[in-house]
Design an enzyme around this catalytic site. Structure first.
Site, PDB file in Angstrom:
ATOM      1  CE  LYS A 180      -1.167   3.002   2.205  1.00 49.19           C
ATOM      2  NZ  LYS A 180      -1.396   4.636   1.947  1.00 49.19           N
ATOM      3  N   GLY A 233       6.584   4.808   8.343  1.00 52.24           N
ATOM      4  CA  GLY A 233       6.115   6.099   9.054  1.00 52.24           C
ATOM      5  C   GLY A 233       6.394   7.201  10.037  1.00 52.24           C
ATOM      6  CB  SER A 234       4.421   9.517  11.453  1.00 53.64           C
ATOM      7  OG  SER A 234       3.088   9.106  11.236  1.00 53.64           O
ATOM      8  N   GLY A 238       1.830   4.996  13.391  1.00 54.75           N
ATOM      9  CA  GLY A 238       2.685   3.695  14.133  1.00 54.75           C
ATOM     10  C   GLY A 238       2.265   2.989  14.624  1.00 54.75           C
ATOM     11  CD  GLU A 255      12.773   3.234   9.331  1.00 58.28           C
ATOM     12  OE1 GLU A 255      12.856   4.093  10.093  1.00 58.28           O
ATOM     13  OE2 GLU A 255      12.158   3.121   8.202  1.00 58.28           O
ATOM     14  CB  CYS A 290      13.426   7.565   9.852  1.00 53.10           C
ATOM     15  SG  CYS A 290      13.620   6.561   8.542  1.00 53.10           S
ATOM     16  CD  GLU A 386      10.904  12.326  11.963  1.00 52.29           C
ATOM     17  OE1 GLU A 386       9.555  11.818  12.144  1.00 52.29           O
ATOM     18  OE2 GLU A 386      11.518  11.450  11.570  1.00 52.29           O
TER      19      GLU A 386
HETATM   20  P1  NAI Z   1       2.192   8.688   8.024  1.00 53.77           P
HETATM   21  O1  NAI Z   1       2.702   7.862   8.808  1.00 53.77           O
HETATM   22  O2  NAI Z   1       0.436   8.705   8.168  1.00 53.77           O
HETATM   23  O3  NAI Z   1       1.886   7.649   6.928  1.00 53.77           O
HETATM   24  C1  NAI Z   1       2.828   6.649   6.550  1.00 53.77           C
HETATM   25  C2  NAI Z   1       2.200   5.494   5.703  1.00 53.77           C
HETATM   26  O4  NAI Z   1       0.841   5.120   5.975  1.00 53.77           O
HETATM   27  C3  NAI Z   1       1.041   6.265   4.526  1.00 53.77           C
HETATM   28  O5  NAI Z   1       1.242   4.374   3.186  1.00 53.77           O
HETATM   29  C4  NAI Z   1      -0.241   6.441   4.602  1.00 53.77           C
HETATM   30  O6  NAI Z   1      -1.242   6.258   3.994  1.00 53.77           O
HETATM   31  C5  NAI Z   1      -0.391   5.245   5.933  1.00 53.77           C
HETATM   32  N1  NAI Z   1      -1.172   5.105   6.875  1.00 53.77           N
HETATM   33  C6  NAI Z   1      -1.591   6.463   7.366  1.00 53.77           C
HETATM   34  N2  NAI Z   1      -2.846   5.635   8.124  1.00 53.77           N
HETATM   35  C7  NAI Z   1      -2.733   4.942   8.334  1.00 53.77           C
HETATM   36  C8  NAI Z   1      -4.025   3.892   9.020  1.00 53.77           C
HETATM   37  N3  NAI Z   1      -4.876   4.512   9.860  1.00 53.77           N
HETATM   38  N4  NAI Z   1      -3.718   2.594   8.693  1.00 53.77           N
HETATM   39  C9  NAI Z   1      -2.721   2.027   8.149  1.00 53.77           C
HETATM   40  N5  NAI Z   1      -1.969   3.052   7.058  1.00 53.77           N
HETATM   41  C10 NAI Z   1      -1.978   4.247   7.504  1.00 53.77           C
HETATM   42  O7  NAI Z   1       2.761   9.987   7.786  1.00 53.77           O
HETATM   43  P2  NAI Z   1       2.483  11.263   7.032  1.00 53.77           P
HETATM   44  O8  NAI Z   1       1.000  11.454   6.903  1.00 53.77           O
HETATM   45  O9  NAI Z   1       2.658  11.605   5.305  1.00 53.77           O
HETATM   46  O10 NAI Z   1       3.697  11.911   7.136  1.00 53.77           O
HETATM   47  C11 NAI Z   1       4.242  12.852   8.886  1.00 53.77           C
HETATM   48  C12 NAI Z   1       5.538  12.307   9.410  1.00 53.77           C
HETATM   49  O11 NAI Z   1       5.688  11.199   9.388  1.00 53.77           O
HETATM   50  C13 NAI Z   1       5.874  12.939   8.876  1.00 53.77           C
HETATM   51  O12 NAI Z   1       6.217  14.560   8.814  1.00 53.77           O
HETATM   52  C14 NAI Z   1       7.479  12.427   9.281  1.00 53.77           C
HETATM   53  O13 NAI Z   1       7.606  12.971  10.294  1.00 53.77           O
HETATM   54  C15 NAI Z   1       7.269  10.954   9.318  1.00 53.77           C
HETATM   55  N6  NAI Z   1       7.600  10.479   8.298  1.00 53.77           N
HETATM   56  C16 NAI Z   1       8.584   9.190   9.016  1.00 53.77           C
HETATM   57  C17 NAI Z   1       8.728   8.598   8.179  1.00 53.77           C
HETATM   58  C18 NAI Z   1       9.296   7.799   7.709  1.00 53.77           C
HETATM   59  O14 NAI Z   1      10.794   7.819   7.238  1.00 53.77           O
HETATM   60  N7  NAI Z   1      10.317   6.932   9.505  1.00 53.77           N
HETATM   61  C19 NAI Z   1       8.425   8.502   6.219  1.00 53.77           C
HETATM   62  C20 NAI Z   1       6.751   9.724   6.109  1.00 53.77           C
HETATM   63  C21 NAI Z   1       6.437  10.155   7.323  1.00 53.77           C
END
Ligand code: NAI
Ligand code: MG
Length: 483
Positions: A180, A233-234, A238, A255, A290, A386
């Protein structure tokens, strides 16, 4: 690298069972190029019904995939690696216009995705169990078995790299995979899914469900027939994903973020330290990483000289559209761009005017200047949260004790770095830091062969290296009475 513009298809559907299919609700969304703010493709948005269809297809594909001899499965993964390499220029172009990042970095990510498939291809036939010594009455051994259908929730910062990182070990271990991709950057996962099936992967072993978190991600994680979940992701998302996975009693690999300390001592090779610092927070993906070095901890005796040198190096960085292959390209989404600018405003209120940068670039697209705040204290949000962009917070310390206390004083523990020529000090830091990774006189050096993951709130489990295979296997113990 590709110099001629590549064609990006106008429309993408879901990729299930080796076929392009419309979403059951016929819903679509546009993905934009953050350098132009224009829609580059319309993409089908998966919902719960599509999740059901994809999961039942992936479940049905398990038998075929697992009945292929392990070495042959490995060969198919090698063929996927070759197919990705052959198509790397086109894939890198698509990644650049979808995500924003500089073209050469997108190419590196695409080749890294291929490397994951090649690396884990060699593991498919080496997942050996153990023979366990007991009494003469028993033969006792273990088998490392796949889990089943694995779900991979991919973020937008390294769409193609993180895809390969999770999918390749899952497939090598005999699982089927559903990706996804993030709604901001869905294209490369769809492209790689189609390319993998073309390269010989049986249909249904690798399905791709573009769409939004609540509509596609949530039902996927919660689905009874999904046996394992990998998420990057966040922290807040997470936690949600982790809770949902635990509710279904399925293993979850998380992660998450970081606020990684980059510690510099006066005895370091300062040229190397400056070059690495620039890479750690500015010139790799505009700091949307990250494992970025977002907190610079400077020893008081090197503070002024280091910041002078860093200032000079940062002044030389080019900012342009990703397809022009600059040092710093567009931030991937409007939301992230606005969030970074908000943090810069918070930084101004907490620490005063930034040493350099602090503004959006006056042009179309989501461009932000590399920004450095000096005089940051651990009571400030810009020291603890972050930011995920080209914003560096600088703190000062006077001895090793203070350095390690500052370094460890955050909720995160993903990576860390130290620049010093004192070998004992470097290893004392490596011993005392609460982080899953330590760079000594380097940043971002960890290869795909080395385990990667977080301490504290930076996550659960390990990606990369042999360690990742544990995320995608379960151990069966067989005990036979032979007397
Ligand atoms: P997010 O964690 O919400 O999104 C990451 C992924 O999770 C996307 O594919 C999203 O569609 C999916 N997702 C969202 N809600 C979900 C749910 N309830 N169930 C399953 N999947 C879901 O992160 P977002 O909003 O894109 O970015 C926000 C912050 O997260 C960034 O500013 C950054 O600080 C952090 N981040 C960290 C990353 C890393 O590499 N550790 C990568 C991306 C974001
Ligand atoms: Mg996009």
């Amino acid at each position: 690298m590709s110099e001629t513009p590549q064609q990006v298809p106008d429309e993408y559907e879901l990729f299930i069972d080796g076929e392009w299919v419309a979403a059951s609700g016929a819903e679509t969304f546009g993905t934009i190029d953050p350098a132009t703010e224009e829609v580059i493709a319309t993409v089908a948005a998966a919902g719960a019904e599509d999740v059901d269809a994809a999961v039942s297809n992936s479940k049905a594909a398990l038998d075929e995939w697992q009945s292929i001899p392990a070495r042959e499965r490995g060969r198919i993964l090698l063929d996927i690696a070759d197919a990705i390499r052959e198509d790397a220029d086109r894939l890198a172009w698509i990644e650049t216009v979808d995500n924003g990042k500089p073209l050469s970095q997108a190419k590196t990510d695409v080749l890294r995705c291929a490397e994951y498939f090649a690396y884990y291809a060699g593991m498919a036939d080496k997942l050996e169990g153990e023979s366990i010594p007991r009494s003469d009455e028993y033969v006792d051994y273990t088998v490392h078995e796949p889990l089943g259908v694995t779900a991979h929730i991919i973020p937008w910062n390294f769409p193609v790299g993180i895809l390969g990182r999770g999918l390749a070990p899952a497939l090598a271990a005999g699982n089927t995979v559903i990706a996804k991709p993030a709604e901001q950057t869905p294209l490369s996962a769809l492209e790689i899914g189609a390319l993998a099936v073309e390269a010989g992967l049986p249909a249904g072993v690798f399905n791709v469900l573009p769409g939004f978190g609540p509509d596609a991600g949530e039902p996927l994680v919660a689905h009874d027939d999904v046996a394992q979940v990998t998420f990057t992701g966040s922290v807040p998302t997470g936690r949600l994903v982790g809770k949902a996975a635990l509710e279904g009693l399925k293993p979850v690999h998380l992660e998450l973020g970081g606020k990684n300390p980059n510690v510099v001592y006066p005895d370091a090779d300062l040229d190397r330290a400056v070059e690495s610092t620039v890479k750690s927070i500015f010139s790799r993906n505009a700091g949307q990483v990250c494992s970025s070095g977002s907190r610079l901890l400077l020893h008081e005796d090197v503070h002024d000289e280091f910041l002078d040198r860093l200032h000079t190096a940062v002044d030389e960085l080019s900012i342009a559209s990703g397809v022009e292959d600059p040092d710093i390209a567009a931030i991937t989404s409007k939301e992230q761009y606005e969030s970074i600018l908000e943090y810069i405003q918070i930084g101004r209120e907490e620490a005063g005017e930034p040493l350099i940068g602090g503004e959006a670039v006056d042009r179309t697209g989501y461009f932000i200047e590399p920004t450095i705040f000096d005089g940051v204290g651990m009571d400030m949000r810009i020291a603890r949260e972050e930011i995920f962009g080209p914003v560096l917070s600088v703190l000062t310390f006077s001895d090793e004790q203070e350095a390690i206390e500052l370094a460890n004083d955050v909720e995160y523990g993903l990576v860390s770095g130290i620049f010093t020529n004192d070998i004992g000090r470097a290893h004392r830091f490596a011993r005392d830091i609460d982080a899953g990774g330590v760079y000594i006189n380097e940043w971002f050096s960890s290869g795909i062969e080395a385990p990667f993951g977080g301490y504290k709130n930076s996550g659960l489990g390990r990606a990369k290296g042999l360690a990742a295979l544990e995320e995608y296997t379960q151990i069966k113990n067989v005990c036979a009475r032979i007397e």
